[in-house]
Design an enzyme around this catalytic site. Sequence first.
Site, PDB file in Angstrom:
ATOM      1  N   ASP A  12       0.810  -1.212   0.000  1.00 27.51           N
ATOM      2  CA  ASP A  12       0.000   0.000   0.000  1.00 27.51           C
ATOM      3  C   ASP A  12       0.846   1.265   0.000  1.00 27.51           C
ATOM      4  O   ASP A  12       0.447   2.291   0.547  1.00 27.51           O
ATOM      5  CB  ASP A  12      -0.975   0.007   1.197  1.00 27.51           C
ATOM      6  CG  ASP A  12      -1.755  -1.299   1.269  1.00 27.51           C
ATOM      7  OD1 ASP A  12      -2.356  -1.655   0.251  1.00 27.51           O
ATOM      8  OD2 ASP A  12      -1.722  -1.960   2.316  1.00 27.51           O
ATOM      9  N   LYS A  36       1.861   2.219  -5.150  1.00 26.84           N
ATOM     10  CA  LYS A  36       2.397   1.729  -6.433  1.00 26.84           C
ATOM     11  C   LYS A  36       1.475   2.095  -7.582  1.00 26.84           C
ATOM     12  O   LYS A  36       1.916   2.442  -8.658  1.00 26.84           O
ATOM     13  CB  LYS A  36       2.513   0.192  -6.423  1.00 26.84           C
ATOM     14  CG  LYS A  36       3.641  -0.344  -5.608  1.00 26.84           C
ATOM     15  CD  LYS A  36       3.726  -1.862  -5.739  1.00 26.84           C
ATOM     16  CE  LYS A  36       2.538  -2.563  -5.129  1.00 26.84           C
ATOM     17  NZ  LYS A  36       2.542  -2.689  -3.685  1.00 26.84           N
ATOM     18  N   GLY A  75      -4.651  -4.391  -4.061  1.00 27.42           N
ATOM     19  CA  GLY A  75      -5.652  -3.360  -4.284  1.00 27.42           C
ATOM     20  C   GLY A  75      -4.959  -2.059  -4.597  1.00 27.42           C
ATOM     21  O   GLY A  75      -4.356  -1.458  -3.725  1.00 27.42           O
ATOM     22  N   HIS A  76      -4.970  -1.674  -5.845  1.00 30.23           N
ATOM     23  CA  HIS A  76      -4.366  -0.406  -6.241  1.00 30.23           C
ATOM     24  C   HIS A  76      -5.483   0.580  -6.523  1.00 30.23           C
ATOM     25  O   HIS A  76      -6.376   0.284  -7.297  1.00 30.23           O
ATOM     26  CB  HIS A  76      -3.560  -0.559  -7.537  1.00 30.23           C
ATOM     27  CG  HIS A  76      -2.317  -1.368  -7.380  1.00 30.23           C
ATOM     28  ND1 HIS A  76      -1.610  -1.843  -8.458  1.00 30.23           N
ATOM     29  CD2 HIS A  76      -1.646  -1.759  -6.294  1.00 30.23           C
ATOM     30  CE1 HIS A  76      -0.557  -2.506  -8.016  1.00 30.23           C
ATOM     31  NE2 HIS A  76      -0.561  -2.471  -6.706  1.00 30.23           N
ATOM     32  N   GLN A 104       1.519  -6.551  -3.461  1.00 32.12           N
ATOM     33  CA  GLN A 104       2.000  -6.675  -2.079  1.00 32.12           C
ATOM     34  C   GLN A 104       3.359  -5.957  -1.991  1.00 32.12           C
ATOM     35  O   GLN A 104       3.518  -4.951  -2.657  1.00 32.12           O
ATOM     36  CB  GLN A 104       2.086  -8.138  -1.616  1.00 32.12           C
ATOM     37  CG  GLN A 104       0.731  -8.809  -1.449  1.00 32.12           C
ATOM     38  CD  GLN A 104       0.137  -9.261  -2.764  1.00 32.12           C
ATOM     39  OE1 GLN A 104       0.761  -9.961  -3.527  1.00 32.12           O
ATOM     40  NE2 GLN A 104      -1.077  -8.867  -3.041  1.00 32.12           N
TER      41      GLN A 104
END
Length: 436
Positions: free
Chosen positions: A12, A15, A39-40, A223
């Site tokens: 988190d 990225k 989750g981006h 990740q």
Amino acid sequence: MIIVIIGAQWGDEGKGKVVDLLADRFDIVARYQGGHNAGHSVYVGDKAFVLRLLPSGIIHEESTCVLGNGMVIDPKAFFEEVDQMTSQGISITPERLKVSSRAHLIMPYHRALDHTSEERLGNEKIGTTLRGIGPAYEDKYGRRGIRVSDALVPELLKARIERGLEEANRVIVMYGREPLRSDEIYEEISALAERLRPFVCETSNFFAQAKKQNKKILLEGAQATLLDVDHGTYPYVTSSNPTAGGAAVGAGIPPHHITGVLGIVRTYATRVGEGPFPTEMLDAEEDMANLIRQRGNEYGSVTKRPRRCGWFDAVATKYAAELNGFNSVALTKLDVLDALEEIKVCVGYEIDGKRIDTFPAVSLDLAKIKPIYETLEGWKSDTVGITKIEDLPAKAREYVEFLSNSIGVEIGLISTGPERDQTIILQDSVMESWFK
Ligand code: IMP
């Protein structure tokens, strides 16, 4: 040019924004490990896109995106995301989205097993995303997984589901849950596999051809380094290798074809799930954690879990820099610290009264760490949206320089807000050359 982008901390780090910025300079954007545990969030104008399985490049119509062989793909989640993106105006076709025939599939029973495994661990649970990631990788390495290519052959898929479910149901039933039915799973997965068929590709061959044509390739890690199954805070990790070496294996690209490694580092640290976190803001620092969480919107973009917040850990981040061989670093969320009087940076660890400057392997040691801090003065002014380094307050520049020196890597980009243009790219940095 082939560049790998990797989170340096526990994930988190932001990225999504950096990949999004670079994506239109690259022809191909690929993922090489993990699945929809990622989750981006990417913000473009007034639109917010949340990407789980798809590379952030999907938002750029010119990019071709690849889901590499090292990934575990939940076909249902895949099409939910494809449909969601399509409804947000993104065109997704087999020409611009390729799925490796060698990637493994996450089955409904993997999700159930993720739950039972966490239940079994009780107080020592990992705090997984419960998406079935770990159990799918267990089956992969146990050589009983179902690959994308297997799912395209009906009788093979049927037999593999029956075999996998026989074992899975034993555990599922042991935990007082209803057994799953193989005919239902087969029906669901075979229909999804048919829908997936046009996207399936021999992706390592696709990369080899792309390399011959001098295409630019961006490999997007999900990740992060400290969640790497080999190098992270084991066992509180994910089940794949986000680190740079994992990119070659997980994409099927020769290591010496990779030209650069870009680290994503946030100005503070967060962690979701369980596990050691030496610089976590606890007890007396709870107000500070709340302030950072609120200013930085530190809630999981997939699970919505509040993230644990902590100070910048230079020991852990230097470890990540050396392990991945970062050529340059993008420093994210500088503006989140605008309100702080003082900012602490962890520059060393103490365990049982002894100072250590390396990152320990043993989780018990990690839990015992007493961070040694240096305290820097805050800048107490607004940096949101600043685009030139000389416009940053002097104290903010000092903070950036301090971090760069303490991890031993240049900082080539500073993010001053979630939008694309709220970014400083430093002149003459390695990073600048990647933006050309
Ligand atoms: P899993 O990947 O769902 O097996 O979860 C293993 C650990 O990795 C848990 O601590 C999760 O919270 C963490 N994790 C997985 N994906 C992400 C991510 O994208 N960002 C941050 N933490 C993650």
